[in-house]
Design a protein around this motif. Sequence first.
Motif, PDB file in Angstrom:
ATOM      1  N   LYS A   1      24.289  21.539  49.269  1.00  0.00           N
ATOM      2  CA  LYS A   1      23.438  21.581  48.119  1.00  0.00           C
ATOM      3  C   LYS A   1      22.097  22.112  48.464  1.00  0.00           C
ATOM      4  CE  LYS A   1      22.465  18.374  44.261  1.00  0.00           C
ATOM      5  NZ  LYS A   1      22.097  17.152  44.231  1.00  0.00           N
ATOM      6  N   ARG A   2      21.593  22.140  49.645  1.00  0.00           N
ATOM      7  CA  ARG A   2      20.338  22.583  50.091  1.00  0.00           C
ATOM      8  C   ARG A   2      20.529  24.064  50.388  1.00  0.00           C
ATOM      9  NH1 ARG A   2      19.038  17.756  54.090  1.00  0.00           N
ATOM     10  NH2 ARG A   2      18.167  16.182  52.614  1.00  0.00           N
ATOM     11  N   GLY A   3      21.801  24.515  50.323  1.00  0.00           N
ATOM     12  CA  GLY A   3      22.009  26.200  50.512  1.00  0.00           C
ATOM     13  C   GLY A   3      22.049  26.412  52.124  1.00  0.00           C
ATOM     14  N   LYS A   4      22.234  25.170  53.013  1.00  0.00           N
ATOM     15  CA  LYS A   4      22.269  25.552  54.310  1.00  0.00           C
ATOM     16  C   LYS A   4      23.687  25.683  54.928  1.00  0.00           C
ATOM     17  CE  LYS A   4      18.444  22.650  55.570  1.00  0.00           C
ATOM     18  NZ  LYS A   4      18.058  21.407  56.348  1.00  0.00           N
ATOM     19  N   GLU A   5      24.605  25.581  53.750  1.00  0.00           N
ATOM     20  CA  GLU A   5      26.157  25.701  54.276  1.00  0.00           C
ATOM     21  C   GLU A   5      26.778  26.522  53.122  1.00  0.00           C
ATOM     22  OE1 GLU A   5      28.024  25.352  56.902  1.00  0.00           O
ATOM     23  OE2 GLU A   5      26.601  23.874  57.901  1.00  0.00           O
ATOM     24  N   PRO A   6      27.713  27.299  53.551  1.00  0.00           N
ATOM     25  CA  PRO A   6      28.394  28.145  52.632  1.00  0.00           C
ATOM     26  C   PRO A   6      29.492  27.261  51.839  1.00  0.00           C
ATOM     27  CG  PRO A   6      29.353  28.901  54.675  1.00  0.00           C
ATOM     28  CD  PRO A   6      28.104  27.825  54.949  1.00  0.00           C
ATOM     29  N   GLY A   7      30.015  27.745  50.653  1.00  0.00           N
ATOM     30  CA  GLY A   7      31.136  26.923  49.946  1.00  0.00           C
ATOM     31  C   GLY A   7      32.362  27.323  50.645  1.00  0.00           C
ATOM     32  N   VAL A   8      33.457  26.877  49.925  1.00  0.00           N
ATOM     33  CA  VAL A   8      34.743  27.193  50.719  1.00  0.00           C
ATOM     34  C   VAL A   8      35.222  28.676  49.988  1.00  0.00           C
ATOM     35  CG1 VAL A   8      37.116  26.648  50.917  1.00  0.00           C
ATOM     36  CG2 VAL A   8      35.476  24.703  51.201  1.00  0.00           C
ATOM     37  N   ASN A   9      35.729  29.267  50.909  1.00  0.00           N
ATOM     38  CA  ASN A   9      36.259  30.792  50.251  1.00  0.00           C
ATOM     39  C   ASN A   9      37.565  30.289  49.904  1.00  0.00           C
ATOM     40  OD1 ASN A   9      37.481  33.225  49.996  1.00  0.00           O
ATOM     41  ND2 ASN A   9      36.314  34.172  51.729  1.00  0.00           N
ATOM     42  N   GLU A  10      37.542  30.220  48.141  1.00  0.00           N
ATOM     43  CA  GLU A  10      39.135  29.924  47.879  1.00  0.00           C
ATOM     44  C   GLU A  10      40.194  30.967  48.152  1.00  0.00           C
ATOM     45  OE1 GLU A  10      39.614  27.051  47.123  1.00  0.00           O
ATOM     46  OE2 GLU A  10      37.752  26.208  46.870  1.00  0.00           O
TER      47      GLU A  10
END
Length: 373
Positions: free
Chosen positions: A202-211
């Motif tokens: 949420k803080r932008g420190k981790e990427p989301g999952v590449n679906e």
Amino acid sequence: MAGIYIHIPFCKQACTYCDFHFSTSMANGGDMVGSLLTEMDLRTNYLESRELDSIYFGGGTPSILRAKQLEAIFENLHKNFNWRSTCEITLEANPDDITPENLFLWKRMGINRLSIGLQSFNNAELKWMNRAHTAEESFKCVKMAQDAGFDNISIDLIYGSKFQTLSDWHKTLDTAIALNTSHISSYNLTIESKTALGVNYKRGKEPGVNEDLSSKQFLLMIEKFSNAGFLHYEISNFAKPDFLAVHNSNYWLQKPYLGIGPSAHSFNGKSRQWNVKNNSLYIKALNEGGTYFEKEELSTRDAYNEYVLTRLRTIWGCDVKEIEKKFGEKFLSYFKNGCEEKREFLIETNGVYTLNESGKLQADGIASDLFFL
Ligand code: SF4
């Protein structure tokens, strides 16, 4: 036949992705075991049959329990229930708790299946997950368990993290196969908002999952595990012949089960209930005779929706004869119409609908499209 799930709500440390119910403080560990025993005594008659075909210690980290605590639970189970030697008794264990001494004790108590949370063979990824073990310990503990005579071992893996390219996942799958276990559960990483990973995302420190990459990893996993002799019997589960998990299969086949411990769910065919997700409140309620669970009676619609959601993820699929018998003509015709619209994702064999490869990539979405609203 029925199953019992016992939730042990303690872990040594919090894995960054995990949103199960657990505490990293064992301060009230003794009281918790006492409350688990009390709940078992109170709910001996919850299941119509007291004969069990599965007992499952989940969590949290059940392997964290001391021998005396586990023995007390077994003693109480014997007092309240019956089971034959074929009963599947699973203990979820983390690699750092697997020692020759513990393996010996667990086997002596009757535990005949271990579900070991390996998650990854990459030490940087394990550190990022805040796991309490290394890849080397994973290899060692599986071998140790096999040498101690456990032939029914499941390992857990996670795919979809930023640490894995498709070729990394290729190697992970080969490594998992080489461990020669009888069962593998492998889950797509989900970023839950209340976890450390969710907060950093949420803080932008981790990427989301590449679906897109996750889908490729899922398909590669099916191919490699199938070629290695595993049966893909549920979206996230693979078993060698004769080693399908009895306990989990019972969930998916809507068999009754009793859940003991904070956050544990129970199902008796007509209603569901779930225990409070808080260790102190659970202990207090059991000590003082208070309420520690909520309950809901299942309507025909709820039962039908659950049937579709769980069955569609399995090799047993949704059977039109069963739907008619359990839920009636109205639900059957709704189901058939829905399947007609989703036919590009389904395989129909003698009235049983299962997902094809494209369907497996969006199992929950397809199931929810078939829900009776
Ligand atoms: S993944 Fe397992 S060991 Fe890690 S915090 Fe969750 S329950 Fe505990």
